[in-house]
Design a protein around this motif. Sequence first.
Motif, PDB file in Angstrom:
ATOM      1  N   ILE A   1       0.833  -1.202   0.000  1.00  0.00           N
ATOM      2  CA  ILE A   1       0.000   0.000   0.000  1.00  0.00           C
ATOM      3  C   ILE A   1       0.867   1.251   0.000  1.00  0.00           C
ATOM      4  O   ILE A   1       0.568   2.233  -0.690  1.00  0.00           O
ATOM      5  CB  ILE A   1      -0.963  -0.023   1.207  1.00  0.00           C
ATOM      6  CG1 ILE A   1      -1.958  -1.179   1.053  1.00  0.00           C
ATOM      7  CG2 ILE A   1      -1.702   1.306   1.337  1.00  0.00           C
ATOM      8  CD1 ILE A   1      -2.846  -1.405   2.257  1.00  0.00           C
ATOM      9  N   GLU A   2       1.985   1.218   0.732  1.00  0.00           N
ATOM     10  CA  GLU A   2       2.898   2.360   0.759  1.00  0.00           C
ATOM     11  C   GLU A   2       3.435   2.653  -0.637  1.00  0.00           C
ATOM     12  O   GLU A   2       3.565   3.830  -1.041  1.00  0.00           O
ATOM     13  CB  GLU A   2       4.045   2.087   1.719  1.00  0.00           C
ATOM     14  CG  GLU A   2       5.097   3.188   1.765  1.00  0.00           C
ATOM     15  CD  GLU A   2       4.538   4.540   2.201  1.00  0.00           C
ATOM     16  OE1 GLU A   2       5.074   5.572   1.758  1.00  0.00           O
ATOM     17  OE2 GLU A   2       3.566   4.561   2.990  1.00  0.00           O
ATOM     18  N   GLN A   3       3.721   1.610  -1.404  1.00  0.00           N
ATOM     19  CA  GLN A   3       4.209   1.824  -2.773  1.00  0.00           C
ATOM     20  C   GLN A   3       3.170   2.565  -3.603  1.00  0.00           C
ATOM     21  O   GLN A   3       3.504   3.474  -4.363  1.00  0.00           O
ATOM     22  CB  GLN A   3       4.550   0.486  -3.417  1.00  0.00           C
ATOM     23  CG  GLN A   3       5.024   0.606  -4.859  1.00  0.00           C
ATOM     24  CD  GLN A   3       5.408  -0.737  -5.466  1.00  0.00           C
ATOM     25  OE1 GLN A   3       6.001  -1.574  -4.795  1.00  0.00           O
ATOM     26  NE2 GLN A   3       5.047  -0.941  -6.718  1.00  0.00           N
ATOM     27  N   VAL A   4       1.908   2.177  -3.453  1.00  0.00           N
ATOM     28  CA  VAL A   4       0.844   2.839  -4.209  1.00  0.00           C
ATOM     29  C   VAL A   4       0.689   4.291  -3.770  1.00  0.00           C
ATOM     30  O   VAL A   4       0.605   5.210  -4.596  1.00  0.00           O
ATOM     31  CB  VAL A   4      -0.487   2.081  -4.041  1.00  0.00           C
ATOM     32  CG1 VAL A   4      -1.628   2.848  -4.691  1.00  0.00           C
ATOM     33  CG2 VAL A   4      -0.384   0.681  -4.650  1.00  0.00           C
ATOM     34  N   VAL A   5       0.652   4.525  -2.459  1.00  0.00           N
ATOM     35  CA  VAL A   5       0.472   5.886  -1.951  1.00  0.00           C
ATOM     36  C   VAL A   5       1.610   6.784  -2.419  1.00  0.00           C
ATOM     37  O   VAL A   5       1.392   7.916  -2.880  1.00  0.00           O
ATOM     38  CB  VAL A   5       0.372   5.888  -0.415  1.00  0.00           C
ATOM     39  CG1 VAL A   5       0.275   7.318   0.111  1.00  0.00           C
ATOM     40  CG2 VAL A   5      -0.834   5.077   0.051  1.00  0.00           C
ATOM     41  N   ALA A   6       2.838   6.283  -2.329  1.00  0.00           N
ATOM     42  CA  ALA A   6       3.991   7.087  -2.761  1.00  0.00           C
ATOM     43  C   ALA A   6       3.930   7.397  -4.257  1.00  0.00           C
ATOM     44  O   ALA A   6       4.263   8.511  -4.693  1.00  0.00           O
ATOM     45  CB  ALA A   6       5.287   6.350  -2.422  1.00  0.00           C
ATOM     46  N   ALA A   7       3.498   6.420  -5.058  1.00  0.00           N
ATOM     47  CA  ALA A   7       3.369   6.650  -6.498  1.00  0.00           C
ATOM     48  C   ALA A   7       2.297   7.700  -6.780  1.00  0.00           C
ATOM     49  O   ALA A   7       2.483   8.566  -7.649  1.00  0.00           O
ATOM     50  CB  ALA A   7       3.049   5.343  -7.211  1.00  0.00           C
TER      51      ALA A   7
END
Length: 606
Positions: A417-423
């Motif tokens: 989820i962190e990867q998505v939020v950062a993207a």
Amino acid sequence: MSAAAAGALTGRATPTPGALMADTHGLSRRGLIVGGGTVAAAAALVGTPAHANGRHDDDDEELLLVNGRIHTMDDRDSVVSAVRIAGGRFTAVGRDAERGSSANKIDLRGRTVVPGLIESHSHFISLANRPGYHVAEWELAKNVAEVLAFLKARRKTVPPGGMITAMGGGTPRMFAEQRLPTRAEIDAVVPDRPVFLYQSGFGPARVNTLGKQFFESITDLPVTVAEDGTIAGGNPNMANRALYHLRIRQTFADKQRSALDAMAFTASVGLTTILDQTLVATANGTLNPAALDPQPTDGLPTLNHFRMYDAWLSLHAQGRAFIRLQLNFLHNQGFIAELGGLDKQLPELRERLKNQFPFFGDDMLRTGGIGEWAAPFAAPTNANGYAVWLESQRLVAKARWRNENAQGGSATSTAAIEQVVAAYEQMDAEFGIKDLRWGLQHADYATADQLARLKKLNCGVSVSGFRWLGGLPRADGLPAGPLFKDILASGIPMGMHEDGIHIAPHNPWFALHYATTGLNVLGQQINPGQQITRQQALRAYTRGNAWYLNREDDLGSIERGKLADLVVLDKDYFTVSDAAMRDIRPILTVVDGKVVHDTGALSGRR
């Protein structure tokens, strides 16, 4: 397959290849809808004129419902006794609705009414393409006896030689016996029609005697059937091969019938609007169009993702579609080495963004955004895969489309989820996405920080309600997810979904039960401390999902001027026991101001 072998299906005259999927005729629309059967409803609607593409004649389409407990889900959570409908919209709610008479008046006799439920993550078009005479209701069965009862009822509407199928939504875990019916048990209730039961998205399957004879008669790509009627999954996947043989025998009329059946079942469980997240396409996509046709290795989730809408589109053009459908577009092209550099990757997504429009259509059928993903999710440790995934986010943002991401099982991972939020934050910095309402699907273990950052980007989440089916209590005593209570408390726009048709049933009441109790299918508590109230859960399935679909101005509540979708329930959702709440069924469903499901339970409706 030889003519003699095909004749083994029935022991009578050899059917034509289309006979397995032949249409049913001669049933009236009223008789079928009152009966509540999906096959009946679909067959009844064939050839029946209906309002086309959302157009109405206001003079003869007024509907007045009185003497009910109508939960409007407006900002005040008002409960009123009456509502008036004309031209496909609510024209008066509460006391104003009771002023004046109506030629079409329904006495609700104190029944509970809620807005039409909205599904924000489904693979519904797959259901609408099921081969044979599909028994969608089997997902509602609690035991083998009820599965058999649904098969027996379906047999009455299927012509000789027609294949009865039940696929995807029902799995042995849902049934008390934890198994499918045996060949002998199916033979006892359906001795004269072939039957094919297919579990989840990739088998295995179970057939009766006539089903066994049919599949064993095929000499081209033969299917191995065990003596007990089992068609194995695994490698090679014989269940998928059997599915292939049914798919290649479907006619366009068969697919239209299946789409109508799917709509009728959807109305019968109270869903009035669907956001379809499409299917996993062949990874090379348009680079090899021939590979999109049915393949012997394909499971239930794989269809030609360009042609799978054709039957529905034809019904909509004729004014015969009666469930609202919004279409997302999933893209399954990861890194393809032979294409070259990053600027050559994602050819299908690039063409989609250039040649199609988001949110284009009418009130009954429209496009949506890109989802449930623009490219297969890949972590930074997978350099090429991650580069392609991140580039897909950039292409969607640059084209000004709505975008969604779901990582399947890894959606329970805070790191994913962190990867998505950062993207998303990166895309907002580059292009500005706050007005596009990007979304995150599943979001089971999103942290408070991640939710706050998504909310700042004007993103929403659609939270999975299907963990009740496969989830077990965790050894550490922590919730199995989603963290309904924490996500709701964050204030981020939240909807709910069942992710139905392949990995879970289509019925939303199962998801509502799980969100409010935390109980899995075995009655075990798997989500301690994360239960929400029934009002909150229903709001997620109505107002919350309307926001997620960018349709809050028209859907999600019973208010003057909004599109007239509502459901009359057989039990009071707000007061019945937890067990009874899980078994709620609509007795009347209205979509676009039209009665599309009617069990006849209300006096005078027959």
